[in-house]
Design an enzyme around this catalytic site. Structure first.
Site, mmCIF file in Angstrom:
data_model
loop_
_atom_site.group_PDB
_atom_site.id
_atom_site.type_symbol
_atom_site.label_atom_id
_atom_site.label_comp_id
_atom_site.label_asym_id
_atom_site.label_seq_id
_atom_site.Cartn_x
_atom_site.Cartn_y
_atom_site.Cartn_z
ATOM 1 N N GLU A 101 -4.262 -24.990 33.736
ATOM 2 C CA GLU A 101 -3.457 -26.250 34.221
ATOM 3 C C GLU A 101 -1.918 -25.738 34.208
ATOM 4 O OE1 GLU A 101 -6.071 -30.000 32.968
ATOM 5 O OE2 GLU A 101 -4.155 -29.752 31.785
ATOM 6 N N CYS A 114 5.911 -26.267 33.696
ATOM 7 C CA CYS A 114 5.255 -25.708 32.500
ATOM 8 C C CYS A 114 3.878 -24.903 32.865
ATOM 9 C CB CYS A 114 4.530 -27.058 31.494
ATOM 10 S SG CYS A 114 3.762 -26.653 30.142
ATOM 11 N N CYS A 121 -6.970 -19.339 24.097
ATOM 12 C CA CYS A 121 -5.973 -18.902 23.155
ATOM 13 C C CYS A 121 -6.902 -18.379 22.006
ATOM 14 C CB CYS A 121 -4.859 -19.903 22.937
ATOM 15 S SG CYS A 121 -3.648 -18.825 21.887
ATOM 16 N N CYS A 125 -4.591 -22.292 16.421
ATOM 17 C CA CYS A 125 -3.724 -23.352 15.688
ATOM 18 C C CYS A 125 -4.533 -24.729 15.536
ATOM 19 C CB CYS A 125 -2.284 -23.524 16.215
ATOM 20 S SG CYS A 125 -1.443 -21.936 16.554
ATOM 21 N N CYS A 128 -4.173 -27.595 18.017
ATOM 22 C CA CYS A 128 -4.137 -27.396 19.392
ATOM 23 C C CYS A 128 -5.493 -27.451 20.308
ATOM 24 C CB CYS A 128 -3.346 -26.134 19.660
ATOM 25 S SG CYS A 128 -3.142 -25.484 21.197
ATOM 26 N N GLY A 174 -2.310 -20.904 26.124
ATOM 27 C CA GLY A 174 -2.172 -19.551 25.912
ATOM 28 C C GLY A 174 -0.926 -18.949 25.024
ATOM 29 N N GLU A 175 -1.228 -17.786 24.444
ATOM 30 C CA GLU A 175 0.167 -17.367 23.899
ATOM 31 C C GLU A 175 0.925 -16.012 24.636
ATOM 32 O OE1 GLU A 175 2.015 -17.620 20.887
ATOM 33 O OE2 GLU A 175 2.970 -15.769 21.912
ATOM 34 N N SER A 206 7.691 -19.668 24.876
ATOM 35 C CA SER A 206 7.423 -20.315 23.605
ATOM 36 C C SER A 206 6.071 -19.502 22.973
ATOM 37 C CB SER A 206 7.021 -21.588 23.890
ATOM 38 O OG SER A 206 6.363 -22.090 22.743
ATOM 39 N N SER A 228 7.120 -21.768 17.672
ATOM 40 C CA SER A 228 6.469 -22.734 17.248
ATOM 41 C C SER A 228 6.514 -22.823 15.731
ATOM 42 C CB SER A 228 4.933 -22.665 17.680
ATOM 43 O OG SER A 228 5.016 -23.032 19.143
ATOM 44 N N LEU A 229 7.327 -23.580 15.107
ATOM 45 C CA LEU A 229 7.456 -23.176 13.713
ATOM 46 C C LEU A 229 6.475 -24.267 12.907
ATOM 47 C CD1 LEU A 229 8.839 -21.578 11.573
ATOM 48 C CD2 LEU A 229 10.658 -23.422 11.310
ATOM 49 N N HIS A 230 6.516 -25.569 13.037
ATOM 50 C CA HIS A 230 5.575 -26.472 12.733
ATOM 51 C C HIS A 230 5.515 -26.633 11.354
ATOM 52 C CE1 HIS A 230 4.527 -26.680 16.710
ATOM 53 N NE2 HIS A 230 3.952 -25.786 16.791
ATOM 54 N N ASN A 305 0.171 -34.762 20.177
ATOM 55 C CA ASN A 305 -0.777 -35.311 21.165
ATOM 56 C C ASN A 305 -2.216 -35.057 20.841
ATOM 57 O OD1 ASN A 305 1.169 -35.885 23.456
ATOM 58 N ND2 ASN A 305 1.456 -33.460 23.215
ATOM 59 N N CYS A 348 1.972 -30.561 28.162
ATOM 60 C CA CYS A 348 2.642 -29.233 28.101
ATOM 61 C C CYS A 348 2.616 -28.845 26.788
ATOM 62 C CB CYS A 348 4.042 -29.405 28.397
ATOM 63 S SG CYS A 348 4.843 -27.773 28.528
HETATM 64 N N1 SAH Z 1 1.039 -20.421 22.532
HETATM 65 C C1 SAH Z 1 2.612 -20.643 22.476
HETATM 66 C C2 SAH Z 1 2.758 -21.561 23.783
HETATM 67 C C3 SAH Z 1 1.832 -22.453 24.162
HETATM 68 S S1 SAH Z 1 1.838 -23.860 23.150
HETATM 69 C C4 SAH Z 1 2.929 -21.512 21.204
HETATM 70 O O1 SAH Z 1 2.108 -21.783 20.550
HETATM 71 O O2 SAH Z 1 4.259 -21.503 21.041
HETATM 72 C C5 SAH Z 1 3.565 -24.806 23.557
HETATM 73 C C6 SAH Z 1 3.928 -25.802 22.369
HETATM 74 O O3 SAH Z 1 2.655 -26.887 22.202
HETATM 75 C C7 SAH Z 1 3.562 -25.136 21.045
HETATM 76 O O4 SAH Z 1 4.925 -25.418 20.047
HETATM 77 C C8 SAH Z 1 2.450 -25.672 20.521
HETATM 78 O O5 SAH Z 1 2.375 -25.727 19.055
HETATM 79 C C9 SAH Z 1 2.645 -27.167 21.014
HETATM 80 N N2 SAH Z 1 1.165 -27.948 20.877
HETATM 81 C C10 SAH Z 1 -0.116 -27.546 20.783
HETATM 82 N N3 SAH Z 1 -1.005 -28.405 20.707
HETATM 83 C C11 SAH Z 1 -0.215 -29.508 20.531
HETATM 84 C C12 SAH Z 1 -0.490 -30.738 20.297
HETATM 85 N N4 SAH Z 1 -1.890 -31.338 20.269
HETATM 86 N N5 SAH Z 1 0.457 -31.600 20.328
HETATM 87 C C13 SAH Z 1 1.703 -31.426 20.244
HETATM 88 N N6 SAH Z 1 2.027 -30.013 20.548
HETATM 89 C C14 SAH Z 1 1.130 -29.347 20.683
HETATM 90 FE FE1 SF4 Z 2 -2.419 -20.725 21.021
HETATM 91 FE FE2 SF4 Z 2 -0.072 -21.856 21.098
HETATM 92 FE FE3 SF4 Z 2 -2.300 -23.494 21.016
HETATM 93 FE FE4 SF4 Z 2 -1.506 -21.959 18.825
HETATM 94 S S1 SF4 Z 2 -0.442 -23.777 19.840
HETATM 95 S S2 SF4 Z 2 -3.684 -22.069 19.521
HETATM 96 S S3 SF4 Z 2 -0.554 -20.172 19.907
HETATM 97 S S4 SF4 Z 2 -1.615 -22.234 22.448
#
Ligand code: SAH
Ligand code: SF4
Length: 374
Positions: A101, A114, A121, A125, A128, A174-175, A206, A228-230, A305, A348
């Site tokens: 997408e 985006c 991926c 995480c 995700c 994807g990463e 990212s 993506s620290l979180h 989300n 996104c």
């Molecule tokens: N793989 C890379 C880029 C794609 S994800 C990364 O992890 O940074 C882009 C962003 O969306 C990241 O910050 C990711 O942690 C966040 N993300 C993933 N799943 C999410 C969700 N369910 N709700 C909100 N943000 C999310």
């Molecule tokens: Fe992959 Fe980014 Fe999703 Fe983590 S947040 S699973 S690195 S796409």
């Protein structure tokens, strides 16, 4: 196997220098590459027969050995708020159809695209939906670039001739740093004035924190970085972002500050998904402040989300506001990402668009999040 489709070179996968080498390899003068670049990236034309200044013989030759092919559109969705989402066919792999997408988010004065870098991926995480699908394959450079090319070709220019796609964020599926080989030439094309000609601050990669690749990236490019620290502690981040077990926070932040120094960058954006009762207390905000204060860092909070089959809930608006206010009043700039495109299930950051055996798999209701500021 059909002859032409498999041997034709997709020009969207070539950097300007590679395109020049390709053209010279065909026995043509290097300036032909410059003409081609104008057709491809300034006029968004893919049909060689329309490229009138190339000469008939060269056009015929190109039609045999080259193509300008963006991923095929499976479906296009327009949201009431102007957001657009494309489900794109990424070609079969292991006999199964794959899809990705791409989302366009218009805002006053800018339009952010985006894009995806992989089908699925591998990093898994826990919050995700892309991670929940597992990993299918890397996208090629042409497929990554093709998403931006396609959006430009379809969206055209604004009323005054201004460009519509002004920013690109690698925040789709994807990463990107796990597909370094194919992502790097794409980044070069995004910023090259002979191709997409976007300023380095308007292209954001990212990453969840692949430390060795971050050091390579600092050598190879200078685009904006979002990380993506979180979570502010290794104990918590190990659970949310499993790659942290290999590259813990301290190591990751060192790589980030190195990136800024090497690239003379303005600041790094740290993404922080707001998960109810998990990482959203003021104690977490305080720990996060200790990590980032005094550095050129911004925090971009993303309201979670949701998608089916996960254990998390989105933090309440009050908690999100309290977290943001804590950071801002303690010297760390924080913003909350606006959600967009709810009505077309576009998100996104956790886009999910696989097609297996030609059956579209959709993973629940999501909303879209706007990318990082330029
Ligand atoms: N793989 C890379 C880029 C794609 S994800 C990364 O992890 O940074 C882009 C962003 O969306 C990241 O910050 C990711 O942690 C966040 N993300 C993933 N799943 C999410 C969700 N369910 N709700 C909100 N943000 C999310
Ligand atoms: Fe992959 Fe980014 Fe999703 Fe983590 S947040 S699973 S690195 S796409």
């Amino acid at each position: 196997m059909t002859a032409t489709a498999d041997i034709r070179t997709n020009l969207l996968g070539l950097t300007p220098d590679e395109l020049e080498a390709f053209v010279v390899g065909l026995g043509e003068k290097p300036f032909r590459a410059r003409q081609l670049l104008v057709w491809i990236y300034k006029r968004w034309v893919s049909d060689f027969s329309l490229m009138t200044d190339l000469g008939k013989a060269l056009r015929a030759k190109l039609a045999l050995c080259a193509e300008i092919r963006a991923p095929e559109i499976v479906s296009e969705h327009a949201s009431g708020d102007g957001t657009r989402k494309w489900l794109l066919r990424a070609g079969p792999s292991d006999g199964r159809e794959q899809a990705i997408e791409t989302v366009f988010i218009p805002e006053p004065g800018r339009g952010t695209l985006c894009i995806s870098s992989q089908v699925g991926c591998a990093l898994n995480c826990s919050f995700c939906s892309t991670g929940a699908q597992g990993f299918n394959r890397n996208l090629s450079t042409a497929e990554i670039v093709g998403q931006v090319w396609l959006a430009n070709a379809r969206l055209g220019t604004g009323v005054a001739g201004e460009r519509v796609v002004t920013n690109v964020v690698l925040m789709g599926m994807g990463e990107p740093l796990a597909n370094y080989k194919n992502v790097l030439p794409a980044l070069k094309l995004f910023t090259d004035d002979r191709a997409f000609d976007l300023s380095r601050r308007r292209v954001t990669l990212s990453t969840s924190g692949l430390v060795p690749q971050l050091y390579r990236l600092a050598e190879d490019t200078n685009v904006a970085l979002a990380v993506s620290l979180h979570a502010p502690t290794d104990e918590l981040r190990d659970q949310l972002v499993p790659i942290n077990r290999r590259h813990p926070i301290k190591e990751l932040l060192e790589a980030c500050w190195h990136y800024l120094e090497a690239q003379n960058g303005r600041s790094i954006t740290f993404e922080y998904v707001m998960l109810d009762g998990v990482n959203d207390s003021l104690t977490h905000a305080e720990a996060l402040t200790r990590l980032l204060k005094g550095h050129d860092a911004k925090v971009n909070m993303i309201p979670f989300n949701t998608f089916p089959g996960n254990q998390y809930r989105r933090s309440s608006p009050e908690k999100i506001a309290a977290f943001r206010d804590y950071l801002n009043s303690h010297g760390v700039t924080a913003t909350v990402r606006r959600t967009r495109g709810d009505d077309i299930d576009a998100a996104c950051g956790q886009l999910a668009g696989q097609v297996h055996d030609r059956t579209l798999v959709r993973l629940g209701t999501r909303s879209i999040s706007v990318g990082v500021q330029a």
